[in-house]
Structures are given as C-alpha cells and as structure tokens.
Design a protein around this motif. Structure first.
Motif, PDB file in Angstrom:
ATOM      1  N   PHE A   1      -9.905   0.771  19.796  1.00 16.56           N
ATOM      2  CA  PHE A   1     -10.155  -0.600  19.350  1.00 16.56           C
ATOM      3  C   PHE A   1     -10.305  -0.666  17.834  1.00 16.56           C
ATOM      4  O   PHE A   1      -9.791  -1.579  17.198  1.00 16.56           O
ATOM      5  N   GLU A   2     -11.020   0.285  17.246  1.00 14.73           N
ATOM      6  CA  GLU A   2     -11.202   0.288  15.801  1.00 14.73           C
ATOM      7  C   GLU A   2      -9.880   0.499  15.075  1.00 14.73           C
ATOM      8  O   GLU A   2      -9.616  -0.126  14.058  1.00 14.73           O
ATOM      9  N   THR A   3      -9.033   1.382  15.617  1.00 14.22           N
ATOM     10  CA  THR A   3      -7.713   1.623  15.033  1.00 14.22           C
ATOM     11  C   THR A   3      -6.855   0.368  15.116  1.00 14.22           C
ATOM     12  O   THR A   3      -6.195  -0.024  14.143  1.00 14.22           O
ATOM     13  N   LEU A   4      -6.868  -0.276  16.277  1.00 12.07           N
ATOM     14  CA  LEU A   4      -6.093  -1.511  16.443  1.00 12.07           C
ATOM     15  C   LEU A   4      -6.605  -2.602  15.512  1.00 12.07           C
ATOM     16  O   LEU A   4      -5.808  -3.352  14.929  1.00 12.07           O
ATOM     17  N   LEU A   5      -7.908  -2.709  15.370  1.00  8.57           N
ATOM     18  CA  LEU A   5      -8.487  -3.698  14.464  1.00  8.57           C
ATOM     19  C   LEU A   5      -7.991  -3.469  13.039  1.00  8.57           C
ATOM     20  O   LEU A   5      -7.584  -4.416  12.355  1.00  8.57           O
ATOM     21  N   MET A   6      -7.993  -2.210  12.604  1.00  8.54           N
ATOM     22  CA  MET A   6      -7.512  -1.908  11.250  1.00  8.54           C
ATOM     23  C   MET A   6      -6.040  -2.279  11.101  1.00  8.54           C
ATOM     24  O   MET A   6      -5.645  -2.850  10.090  1.00  8.54           O
ATOM     25  N   ARG A   7      -5.239  -1.988  12.105  1.00  5.76           N
ATOM     26  CA  ARG A   7      -3.813  -2.304  12.032  1.00  5.76           C
ATOM     27  C   ARG A   7      -3.573  -3.808  12.042  1.00  5.76           C
ATOM     28  O   ARG A   7      -2.691  -4.309  11.358  1.00  5.76           O
ATOM     29  N   ILE A   8      -4.357  -4.515  12.814  1.00  5.84           N
ATOM     30  CA  ILE A   8      -4.216  -5.973  12.837  1.00  5.84           C
ATOM     31  C   ILE A   8      -4.590  -6.552  11.484  1.00  5.84           C
ATOM     32  O   ILE A   8      -3.890  -7.414  10.945  1.00  5.84           O
ATOM     33  N   MET A   9      -5.679  -6.060  10.909  1.00  9.32           N
ATOM     34  CA  MET A   9      -6.096  -6.565   9.605  1.00  9.32           C
ATOM     35  C   MET A   9      -5.062  -6.235   8.534  1.00  9.32           C
ATOM     36  O   MET A   9      -4.799  -7.045   7.659  1.00  9.32           O
ATOM     37  N   GLU A  10      -4.460  -5.044   8.620  1.00  9.14           N
ATOM     38  CA  GLU A  10      -3.408  -4.684   7.666  1.00  9.14           C
ATOM     39  C   GLU A  10      -2.197  -5.589   7.823  1.00  9.14           C
ATOM     40  O   GLU A  10      -1.541  -5.920   6.846  1.00  9.14           O
ATOM     41  N   THR A  11      -1.897  -5.980   9.058  1.00 12.78           N
ATOM     42  CA  THR A  11      -0.768  -6.863   9.319  1.00 12.78           C
ATOM     43  C   THR A  11      -1.045  -8.267   8.812  1.00 12.78           C
ATOM     44  O   THR A  11      -0.192  -8.904   8.206  1.00 12.78           O
ATOM     45  N   ARG A  12      -2.254  -8.726   9.061  1.00  9.37           N
ATOM     46  CA  ARG A  12      -2.604 -10.102   8.657  1.00  9.37           C
ATOM     47  C   ARG A  12      -2.893 -10.205   7.182  1.00  9.37           C
ATOM     48  O   ARG A  12      -2.675 -11.241   6.571  1.00  9.37           O
ATOM     49  N   TYR A  13      -3.464  -9.172   6.595  1.00 10.44           N
ATOM     50  CA  TYR A  13      -3.848  -9.183   5.183  1.00 10.44           C
ATOM     51  C   TYR A  13      -3.215  -7.992   4.474  1.00 10.44           C
ATOM     52  O   TYR A  13      -3.896  -7.015   4.170  1.00 10.44           O
ATOM     53  N   PRO A  14      -1.923  -8.062   4.181  1.00 13.51           N
ATOM     54  CA  PRO A  14      -1.214  -6.906   3.635  1.00 13.51           C
ATOM     55  C   PRO A  14      -1.532  -6.593   2.178  1.00 13.51           C
ATOM     56  O   PRO A  14      -1.269  -5.497   1.724  1.00 13.51           O
ATOM     57  N   ASN A  15      -2.083  -7.540   1.434  1.00 16.38           N
ATOM     58  CA  ASN A  15      -2.379  -7.311   0.028  1.00 16.38           C
ATOM     59  C   ASN A  15      -3.525  -6.316  -0.102  1.00 16.38           C
ATOM     60  O   ASN A  15      -4.443  -6.284   0.710  1.00 16.38           O
ATOM     61  N   SER A  16      -3.473  -5.532  -1.158  1.00 15.29           N
ATOM     62  CA  SER A  16      -4.499  -4.514  -1.352  1.00 15.29           C
ATOM     63  C   SER A  16      -5.886  -5.113  -1.541  1.00 15.29           C
ATOM     64  O   SER A  16      -6.889  -4.481  -1.250  1.00 15.29           O
ATOM     65  N   ASP A  17      -5.943  -6.352  -2.027  1.00 12.15           N
ATOM     66  CA  ASP A  17      -7.256  -6.982  -2.202  1.00 12.15           C
ATOM     67  C   ASP A  17      -7.727  -7.697  -0.940  1.00 12.15           C
ATOM     68  O   ASP A  17      -8.816  -8.254  -0.904  1.00 12.15           O
ATOM     69  N   GLY A  18      -6.900  -7.678   0.117  1.00 12.94           N
ATOM     70  CA  GLY A  18      -7.290  -8.273   1.394  1.00 12.94           C
ATOM     71  C   GLY A  18      -7.198  -9.778   1.438  1.00 12.94           C
ATOM     72  O   GLY A  18      -7.699 -10.404   2.347  1.00 12.94           O
ATOM     73  N   SER A  19      -6.543 -10.379   0.446  1.00 18.44           N
ATOM     74  CA  SER A  19      -6.470 -11.837   0.430  1.00 18.44           C
ATOM     75  C   SER A  19      -5.116 -12.315   0.915  1.00 18.44           C
ATOM     76  O   SER A  19      -4.102 -11.654   0.699  1.00 18.44           O
ATOM     77  N   GLY A  20      -5.124 -13.430   1.579  1.00 21.69           N
ATOM     78  CA  GLY A  20      -3.889 -14.075   2.010  1.00 21.69           C
ATOM     79  C   GLY A  20      -3.252 -13.419   3.211  1.00 21.69           C
ATOM     80  O   GLY A  20      -3.233 -12.212   3.329  1.00 21.69           O
ATOM     81  N   GLU A  21      -2.755 -14.247   4.092  1.00 17.16           N
ATOM     82  CA  GLU A  21      -2.060 -13.752   5.262  1.00 17.16           C
ATOM     83  C   GLU A  21      -0.613 -13.464   4.919  1.00 17.16           C
ATOM     84  O   GLU A  21      -0.046 -14.050   4.009  1.00 17.16           O
ATOM     85  N   ALA A  22      -0.033 -12.545   5.653  1.00 18.06           N
ATOM     86  CA  ALA A  22       1.374 -12.236   5.457  1.00 18.06           C
ATOM     87  C   ALA A  22       2.209 -13.437   5.882  1.00 18.06           C
ATOM     88  O   ALA A  22       1.925 -14.065   6.893  1.00 18.06           O
ATOM     89  N   ALA A  23       3.213 -13.744   5.108  1.00 16.91           N
ATOM     90  CA  ALA A  23       4.103 -14.838   5.464  1.00 16.91           C
ATOM     91  C   ALA A  23       5.003 -14.374   6.606  1.00 16.91           C
ATOM     92  O   ALA A  23       5.598 -13.311   6.537  1.00 16.91           O
ATOM     93  N   ILE A  24       5.088 -15.164   7.649  1.00 12.30           N
ATOM     94  CA  ILE A  24       5.938 -14.840   8.790  1.00 12.30           C
ATOM     95  C   ILE A  24       7.141 -15.753   8.733  1.00 12.30           C
ATOM     96  O   ILE A  24       7.008 -16.971   8.815  1.00 12.30           O
ATOM     97  N   GLU A  25       8.296 -15.142   8.554  1.00 15.01           N
ATOM     98  CA  GLU A  25       9.515 -15.929   8.465  1.00 15.01           C
ATOM     99  C   GLU A  25       9.908 -16.437   9.840  1.00 15.01           C
ATOM    100  O   GLU A  25       9.700 -15.776  10.840  1.00 15.01           O
ATOM    101  N   GLU A  26      10.488 -17.623   9.861  1.00 10.50           N
ATOM    102  CA  GLU A  26      10.939 -18.203  11.116  1.00 10.50           C
ATOM    103  C   GLU A  26      12.037 -17.329  11.707  1.00 10.50           C
ATOM    104  O   GLU A  26      12.920 -16.854  11.005  1.00 10.50           O
ATOM    105  N   GLY A  27      11.965 -17.096  12.997  1.00 14.15           N
ATOM    106  CA  GLY A  27      12.963 -16.279  13.666  1.00 14.15           C
ATOM    107  C   GLY A  27      12.623 -14.802  13.669  1.00 14.15           C
ATOM    108  O   GLY A  27      13.268 -14.012  14.330  1.00 14.15           O
ATOM    109  N   THR A  28      11.623 -14.393  12.915  1.00 12.84           N
ATOM    110  CA  THR A  28      11.208 -12.995  12.902  1.00 12.84           C
ATOM    111  C   THR A  28      10.264 -12.777  14.058  1.00 12.84           C
ATOM    112  O   THR A  28       9.352 -13.553  14.282  1.00 12.84           O
ATOM    113  N   SER A  29      10.492 -11.716  14.787  1.00 14.72           N
ATOM    114  CA  SER A  29       9.597 -11.437  15.907  1.00 14.72           C
ATOM    115  C   SER A  29       8.782 -10.188  15.604  1.00 14.72           C
ATOM    116  O   SER A  29       9.300  -9.212  15.074  1.00 14.72           O
TER     117      SER A  29
END
Length: 143
Positions: free
Chosen positions: A84-112
């Motif tokens: 669970f802790e590993t998955l949480l870290m990966r989810i946070m990295e996916t949602r907040y890819p910037n090194s400062d942890g700010s802003g969500e990653a932009a998800i392009e339309e049609g990208t899965s």
C-alpha cells in the motif's frame, strides 16, 4: 458508491478495534481482509480529485493505522502495508510529477493510463488470501 462502502466497512472495524483480541467483533483475518479491500478502494479514489475528499483521506489513514495494529499477527500484513505504501508513492508521483510536488500531471484527451503501470513490480499476489487464510470457513459451511 465503492468509496462510501469502503468507509462504511472500515468504520465499525476501527471503532471496535481491540488489537490484542484475536476474535473480537470479527476474527483478525476478516478485519485484515476488509481493511485490505477498503484500502484498495481508497487508493483507487486517489486518482479522482472529486473522489479523494478529506473524509476519504482520513479513512485511508485510519485503515492504514488499523492494519499496523495487526502487523504482529502475520507477515502477510507487513507485506500488505509495504505494498500500500509503495502504491501510494507511485500514485502521488503520477498525480504530482513535479519535483516540488505541485500541480497535477496534465492528462491528454485520448491517453489511457492503466493500473498495470502502477501495480507493476510490486510483487503482490492478490490470491494469497486463499493460501494464508485457507478455505476452512467456506468448506465447513457447505458440509
């Protein structure tokens, strides 16, 4: 609905939690099973900002805390917590890819995006419940 159901399952477990009691309201293996299912739902909710509310965040922390109180009962629980802790870290990295942890990653339309990318290399066997907990309860009820 799944997140609400996970919260409703988690609440009574946490409210009646007596970590030193093996049986209590529910036997410890059922408590761990239900907390695992709820935790999986809370992790999935982290992908949707409209799903991962403050209430769900608190439920996630409560579920993880409850799992930790059972940690001494089985090495499987320790593995579950690490996963669970590993998955949480990966989810946070996916949602907040910037090194400062700010802003969500932009998800392009049609990208899965597939959960396989997040669950890959975790080494978590979801079928381990049958191996660890057995099927005695199921078999004895049918006899």
């Amino acid at each position: 609905m799944c997140v609400e159901a996970a919260q409703q399952v988690t609440s009574p477990i946490i409210e009646t939690l007596e970590p030193d009691e093996l049986i209590g309201l529910l036997p410890w293996w059922y408590r761990v099973y239900y907390l695992h299912i709820a935790g999986t739902n809370f992790l999935a909710a982290m992908f949707g900002p409209n799903l991962f509310t403050e209430s769900v965040s608190q439920s996630w922390h409560n579920a993880m805390s409850a799992l930790r109180t059972h940690e001494h009962l089985s090495t499987y629980i320790q593995q579950c917590i690490r996963t669970f802790e590993t998955l949480l870290m990966r989810i946070m990295e996916t949602r907040y890819p910037n090194s400062d942890g700010s802003g969500e990653a932009a998800i392009e339309e049609g990208t899965s995006y597939f959960f396989g990318d997040i669950f890959q290399d975790v080494g978590f066997d979801f079928d381990i419940y049958i191996y660890i907990f057995g099927t005695e309860d199921i078999i004895s009820d049918q006899l």
